[in-house]
Design a protein around this motif. Structure first.
Motif, PDB file in Angstrom:
ATOM      1  N   MET A  82       0.713  -1.087   0.134  1.00 38.79           N
ATOM      2  CA  MET A  82       0.076  -0.007   0.057  1.00 38.79           C
ATOM      3  C   MET A  82       0.722   1.146  -0.168  1.00 38.79           C
ATOM      4  O   MET A  82       0.663   2.170  -0.874  1.00 38.79           O
ATOM      5  CB  MET A  82      -0.809  -0.007   1.099  1.00 38.79           C
ATOM      6  CG  MET A  82      -1.783  -0.860   1.201  1.00 38.79           C
ATOM      7  SD  MET A  82      -3.148  -1.094  -0.246  1.00 38.79           S
ATOM      8  CE  MET A  82      -4.130   0.550   0.412  1.00 38.79           C
ATOM      9  N   THR A  83       1.837   1.314   1.001  1.00 36.99           N
ATOM     10  CA  THR A  83       2.808   2.328   1.038  1.00 36.99           C
ATOM     11  C   THR A  83       4.011   2.551   0.187  1.00 36.99           C
ATOM     12  O   THR A  83       4.417   3.548   0.071  1.00 36.99           O
ATOM     13  CB  THR A  83       3.000   2.918   2.516  1.00 36.99           C
ATOM     14  OG1 THR A  83       3.804   1.624   2.859  1.00 36.99           O
ATOM     15  CG2 THR A  83       1.834   2.792   3.362  1.00 36.99           C
ATOM     16  N   ARG A  84       4.371   1.183  -0.114  1.00 36.21           N
ATOM     17  CA  ARG A  84       5.530   1.093  -0.924  1.00 36.21           C
ATOM     18  C   ARG A  84       6.699   1.379  -0.305  1.00 36.21           C
ATOM     19  O   ARG A  84       7.718   1.922  -1.215  1.00 36.21           O
ATOM     20  CB  ARG A  84       5.615   1.978  -2.284  1.00 36.21           C
ATOM     21  CG  ARG A  84       4.178   1.514  -3.359  1.00 36.21           C
ATOM     22  CD  ARG A  84       4.481   0.270  -3.789  1.00 36.21           C
ATOM     23  NE  ARG A  84       3.478   0.095  -4.808  1.00 36.21           N
ATOM     24  CZ  ARG A  84       2.886  -1.267  -5.020  1.00 36.21           C
ATOM     25  NH1 ARG A  84       3.290  -2.268  -4.394  1.00 36.21           N
ATOM     26  NH2 ARG A  84       1.767  -1.547  -5.804  1.00 36.21           N
ATOM     27  N   ARG A  85       6.919   1.317   0.810  1.00 39.17           N
ATOM     28  CA  ARG A  85       7.887   1.563   2.039  1.00 39.17           C
ATOM     29  C   ARG A  85       8.620   0.282   2.065  1.00 39.17           C
ATOM     30  O   ARG A  85       7.832  -0.754   2.343  1.00 39.17           O
ATOM     31  CB  ARG A  85       7.527   2.267   3.121  1.00 39.17           C
ATOM     32  CG  ARG A  85       7.050   3.805   2.670  1.00 39.17           C
ATOM     33  CD  ARG A  85       6.622   4.425   3.872  1.00 39.17           C
ATOM     34  NE  ARG A  85       6.235   5.977   3.636  1.00 39.17           N
ATOM     35  CZ  ARG A  85       5.599   6.705   4.329  1.00 39.17           C
ATOM     36  NH1 ARG A  85       4.901   6.204   5.448  1.00 39.17           N
ATOM     37  NH2 ARG A  85       5.178   7.753   3.843  1.00 39.17           N
ATOM     38  N   CYS A  88       7.950  -4.441  11.410  1.00 36.52           N
ATOM     39  CA  CYS A  88       7.089  -3.630  10.965  1.00 36.52           C
ATOM     40  C   CYS A  88       6.234  -4.546  10.022  1.00 36.52           C
ATOM     41  O   CYS A  88       5.167  -3.776   9.503  1.00 36.52           O
ATOM     42  CB  CYS A  88       7.787  -2.497  10.095  1.00 36.52           C
ATOM     43  SG  CYS A  88       8.467  -1.346  11.069  1.00 36.52           S
ATOM     44  N   SER A  89       6.700  -5.591   9.399  1.00 34.67           N
ATOM     45  CA  SER A  89       5.745  -6.278   8.494  1.00 34.67           C
ATOM     46  C   SER A  89       4.599  -6.799   9.215  1.00 34.67           C
ATOM     47  O   SER A  89       4.741  -7.649  10.099  1.00 34.67           O
ATOM     48  CB  SER A  89       6.685  -7.242   7.739  1.00 34.67           C
ATOM     49  OG  SER A  89       6.044  -8.054   6.750  1.00 34.67           O
ATOM     50  N   THR A  90       3.591  -6.809   8.536  1.00 43.91           N
ATOM     51  CA  THR A  90       2.093  -7.563   8.779  1.00 43.91           C
ATOM     52  C   THR A  90       1.829  -8.410   7.755  1.00 43.91           C
ATOM     53  O   THR A  90       1.547  -7.523   6.707  1.00 43.91           O
ATOM     54  CB  THR A  90       1.328  -6.735   9.530  1.00 43.91           C
ATOM     55  OG1 THR A  90       1.594  -6.047  10.709  1.00 43.91           O
ATOM     56  CG2 THR A  90       0.019  -7.780   9.795  1.00 43.91           C
ATOM     57  N   GLN A  91       1.683  -9.707   7.739  1.00 46.49           N
ATOM     58  CA  GLN A  91       1.052 -10.349   6.478  1.00 46.49           C
ATOM     59  C   GLN A  91      -0.566 -10.553   6.714  1.00 46.49           C
ATOM     60  O   GLN A  91      -0.807 -10.864   7.755  1.00 46.49           O
ATOM     61  CB  GLN A  91       1.811 -11.970   6.309  1.00 46.49           C
ATOM     62  CG  GLN A  91       3.245 -11.927   5.945  1.00 46.49           C
ATOM     63  CD  GLN A  91       3.286 -12.753   4.898  1.00 46.49           C
ATOM     64  OE1 GLN A  91       2.623 -13.783   4.945  1.00 46.49           O
ATOM     65  NE2 GLN A  91       4.470 -12.848   4.119  1.00 46.49           N
ATOM     66  N   TYR A  92      -1.006 -10.223   5.659  1.00 39.58           N
ATOM     67  CA  TYR A  92      -2.540 -10.134   5.628  1.00 39.58           C
ATOM     68  C   TYR A  92      -3.071 -10.623   4.395  1.00 39.58           C
ATOM     69  O   TYR A  92      -2.390 -10.178   3.280  1.00 39.58           O
ATOM     70  CB  TYR A  92      -2.991  -8.729   5.848  1.00 39.58           C
ATOM     71  CG  TYR A  92      -4.687  -8.871   6.099  1.00 39.58           C
ATOM     72  CD1 TYR A  92      -5.437  -9.285   6.890  1.00 39.58           C
ATOM     73  CD2 TYR A  92      -5.364  -8.155   4.961  1.00 39.58           C
ATOM     74  CE1 TYR A  92      -6.723  -9.312   6.822  1.00 39.58           C
ATOM     75  CE2 TYR A  92      -6.741  -8.004   4.798  1.00 39.58           C
ATOM     76  CZ  TYR A  92      -7.382  -8.620   5.778  1.00 39.58           C
ATOM     77  OH  TYR A  92      -8.728  -8.480   5.675  1.00 39.58           O
ATOM     78  N   ARG A  93      -3.484 -11.955   4.182  1.00 40.35           N
ATOM     79  CA  ARG A  93      -3.889 -12.701   3.156  1.00 40.35           C
ATOM     80  C   ARG A  93      -2.522 -12.808   2.273  1.00 40.35           C
ATOM     81  O   ARG A  93      -2.817 -12.622   1.031  1.00 40.35           O
ATOM     82  CB  ARG A  93      -4.736 -11.815   2.387  1.00 40.35           C
ATOM     83  CG  ARG A  93      -6.287 -11.660   3.023  1.00 40.35           C
ATOM     84  CD  ARG A  93      -7.317 -11.043   2.340  1.00 40.35           C
ATOM     85  NE  ARG A  93      -8.353 -10.799   2.971  1.00 40.35           N
ATOM     86  CZ  ARG A  93      -9.430 -10.035   2.490  1.00 40.35           C
ATOM     87  NH1 ARG A  93      -9.444  -9.178   1.507  1.00 40.35           N
ATOM     88  NH2 ARG A  93     -10.551  -9.783   3.317  1.00 40.35           N
ATOM     89  N   TYR A 146       2.263  -5.908   4.607  1.00 40.85           N
ATOM     90  CA  TYR A 146       1.831  -4.453   4.801  1.00 40.85           C
ATOM     91  C   TYR A 146       2.456  -3.965   5.919  1.00 40.85           C
ATOM     92  O   TYR A 146       2.761  -4.634   7.079  1.00 40.85           O
ATOM     93  CB  TYR A 146       0.326  -4.554   5.149  1.00 40.85           C
ATOM     94  CG  TYR A 146      -0.619  -5.054   4.111  1.00 40.85           C
ATOM     95  CD1 TYR A 146      -1.012  -4.081   3.354  1.00 40.85           C
ATOM     96  CD2 TYR A 146      -0.943  -6.486   3.930  1.00 40.85           C
ATOM     97  CE1 TYR A 146      -2.115  -4.412   2.090  1.00 40.85           C
ATOM     98  CE2 TYR A 146      -1.629  -6.759   2.790  1.00 40.85           C
ATOM     99  CZ  TYR A 146      -2.244  -5.926   2.023  1.00 40.85           C
ATOM    100  OH  TYR A 146      -2.947  -6.286   0.970  1.00 40.85           O
ATOM    101  N   SER A 147       2.757  -2.677   5.837  1.00 42.71           N
ATOM    102  CA  SER A 147       3.184  -1.941   7.052  1.00 42.71           C
ATOM    103  C   SER A 147       2.009  -1.585   7.959  1.00 42.71           C
ATOM    104  O   SER A 147       0.778  -1.826   7.360  1.00 42.71           O
ATOM    105  CB  SER A 147       3.920  -0.668   6.806  1.00 42.71           C
ATOM    106  OG  SER A 147       2.725   0.174   5.995  1.00 42.71           O
ATOM    107  N   LYS A 148       2.234  -1.152   9.148  1.00 41.56           N
ATOM    108  CA  LYS A 148       0.882  -0.718  10.032  1.00 41.56           C
ATOM    109  C   LYS A 148       0.140   0.008   9.334  1.00 41.56           C
ATOM    110  O   LYS A 148      -1.311   0.069   9.194  1.00 41.56           O
ATOM    111  CB  LYS A 148       1.593  -0.059  11.409  1.00 41.56           C
ATOM    112  CG  LYS A 148       0.486   0.034  12.360  1.00 41.56           C
ATOM    113  CD  LYS A 148       0.946   0.996  13.415  1.00 41.56           C
ATOM    114  CE  LYS A 148       0.018   1.387  14.368  1.00 41.56           C
ATOM    115  NZ  LYS A 148       0.237   2.182  15.585  1.00 41.56           N
ATOM    116  N   GLU A 149       0.634   1.331   8.508  1.00 43.16           N
ATOM    117  CA  GLU A 149      -0.054   2.266   7.952  1.00 43.16           C
ATOM    118  C   GLU A 149      -0.720   1.714   6.795  1.00 43.16           C
ATOM    119  O   GLU A 149      -2.031   2.248   6.491  1.00 43.16           O
ATOM    120  CB  GLU A 149       0.807   3.470   7.458  1.00 43.16           C
ATOM    121  CG  GLU A 149       1.502   4.155   8.537  1.00 43.16           C
ATOM    122  CD  GLU A 149       2.581   3.527   9.166  1.00 43.16           C
ATOM    123  OE1 GLU A 149       3.128   2.653   8.709  1.00 43.16           O
ATOM    124  OE2 GLU A 149       3.154   3.799  10.183  1.00 43.16           O
TER     125      GLU A 149
END
Length: 105
Positions: free
Chosen positions: A22-25, A31-36, A40-43
């Motif tokens: 999403m943020t391309r950072r 800081c990484s969260t895997q969803y599906r 993803y970052s938190k933001e």
């Protein structure tokens, strides 16, 4: 365009393990969260979930609009049907009168 940094943007001393879709950072393991199955970052995850909630609201509101339209149009449809039946009844009376006139009754 994706950030190709080798280090986390939040933690410059930590190596990046991926890029938030999403943020391309660049993000580290903390800081990484895997969803599906996606990083993803938190933001980024907050942005995604906000978008999904917005889509659910839009999808849900369509049903409300459909019901409101149906409730508004139902009396009009019933009135038009009543007019149609009234005219069919009048046509039947007229045909019976024509039949009576022809038979001399």
């Amino acid at each position: 365009m994706a950030n190709l940094s080798r280090f986390c943007e939040r933690h410059p001393g930590r190596p990046a393990i991926g890029v938030c879709v999403m943020t391309r950072r660049a993000i580290c393991a903390e800081c990484s969260t895997q969803y599906r199955g996606v990083n993803y970052s938190k933001e980024g995850l907050e942005q995604l979930l906000a978008q999904e909630r917005g889509q659910e609201k839009k999808a849900g509101s369509g049903g409300v609009v459909a019901w409101a339209c149906m409730l508004l149009l139902l009396p009009a449809a019933a009135y038009l049907m009543w007019l149609g039946f009234e005219q069919i009844g009048q046509l039947t009376v007229d045909l019976l009168q024509i039949g009576d006139a022809e038979t001399g009754a």
